[in-house]
Design an enzyme around this catalytic site. Structure first.
Site, mmCIF file in Angstrom:
data_model
loop_
_atom_site.group_PDB
_atom_site.id
_atom_site.type_symbol
_atom_site.label_atom_id
_atom_site.label_comp_id
_atom_site.label_asym_id
_atom_site.label_seq_id
_atom_site.Cartn_x
_atom_site.Cartn_y
_atom_site.Cartn_z
ATOM 1 N N SER A 115 22.584 53.081 -67.998
ATOM 2 C CA SER A 115 23.594 52.146 -68.471
ATOM 3 C C SER A 115 24.086 52.440 -69.886
ATOM 4 C CB SER A 115 23.075 50.704 -68.412
ATOM 5 O OG SER A 115 22.081 50.491 -69.390
ATOM 6 N N LYS A 152 20.961 47.652 -74.719
ATOM 7 C CA LYS A 152 22.419 47.590 -74.602
ATOM 8 C C LYS A 152 23.022 47.414 -75.995
ATOM 9 C CE LYS A 152 22.609 47.073 -69.972
ATOM 10 N NZ LYS A 152 21.373 47.717 -69.619
#
Length: 192
Positions: A115, A152
Site C-alpha cells: 500500500s 500510511k
C-alpha cells in the site's frame, strides 16, 4: 597491526552480539598464550575502544560502537549523464548517527504489503521508525486505527484525521472509533 585485531573483534561482535572471551581471542588472533591477548586488550583499552567490567570482561565503548557502524564516505555519484569519478575518502559516516535520532525510541519493522509502493516502500523493506504520538499532515506513520496497525500517510484537515495509502489500488482509511499515531518513519532500508 592493532587495526587487524580491532577488525577481528568487531567482526566477532557483529556475528555474536557480544565481545569475545580471552580464549576466543587467542583462537581469533592465532596466539598461543593469553598473555599475548592481554597485551592486545591493554592497547585497545588505552585507545578507548574497549573497557573492562568488574570481572575483567571486555565491554565495547562508544568509540568501538561508532567504529563498527561507520562506513567510508567517498563523495558523490552522478545519477544523470556519466561523469568522471574521483574516489577520495572525504570522511566516515556513522549509520547510527545518520539514521537514529533517539535510540531509546527507535525500532525496526519489516514491511508486509504494497500500500506504500508509490512512496518507494515495498514488501520486504525494513523501516526504521521512532515512537511518537505527534504527526504533521503527510508524515508517514505507524498508526493504530480502530484497533489495527498500519503504515500510511497521516492526513489531517479541518480537524479530521485519516490515513492515506501510497497506492492507487487502495482507499484512504477513515477511523470509525480511534486513530492514534504510534511512530513516524525515519528511514527505509532495502537490500539488493
Amino acid at each position: 597491526m592493532q587495526n587487524q585485531y580491532q577488525t577481528k573483534i568487531e567482526s566477532f561482535y557483529k556475528d555474536n552480539k557480544r565481545m569475545p572471551t580471552y580464549s576466543e581471542m587467542m583462537k581469533l588472533f592465532g596466539f598461543k598464550s593469553k598473555n599475548a591477548v592481554f597485551r592486545v586488550v591493554e592497547k585497545l583499552v588505552e585507545e578507548g575502544l574497549v573497557t573492562k567490567d568488574h570481572l575483567g570482561r571486555l565491554v565495547p565503548t562508544q568509540s568501538f560502537a561508532e567504529s563498527s557502524s561507520s562506513v567510508p564516505w567517498l563523495g558523490l555519484v552522478t545519477a544523470g549523464l556519466p561523469a568522471d569519478a574521483n574516489e577520495e575518502l572525504l570522511d566516515t559516516i556513522s549509520l547510527d548517527d545518520m539514521l537514529i535520532g533517539k535510540k531509546e525510541l527507535s525500532y525496526m519493522l519489516e514491511v508486509d504489503g504494497d500500500s506504500m509502493i508509490e512512496a518507494h516502500i515495498e514488501q520486504g523493506d525494513m523501516v526504521l521508525v521512532e515512537r511518537t504520538n505527534n504527526a504533521k499532515d503527510m508524515d508517514i506513520v505507524i498508526a493504530e486505527v480502530d484497533g489495527e496497525y498500519t503504515m500510511k500517510y497521516f492526513r489531517t484537515k479541518g480537524g479530521k484525521s485519516w490515513l492515506q495509502p501510497a497506492n492507487k489500488n487502495y482507499k484512504s482509511i477513515y477511523p470509525e472509533h480511534s486513530l492514534n499515531v504510534i511512530a513516524k518513519l525515519k528511514a527505509v532500508i532495502r537490500k539488493y
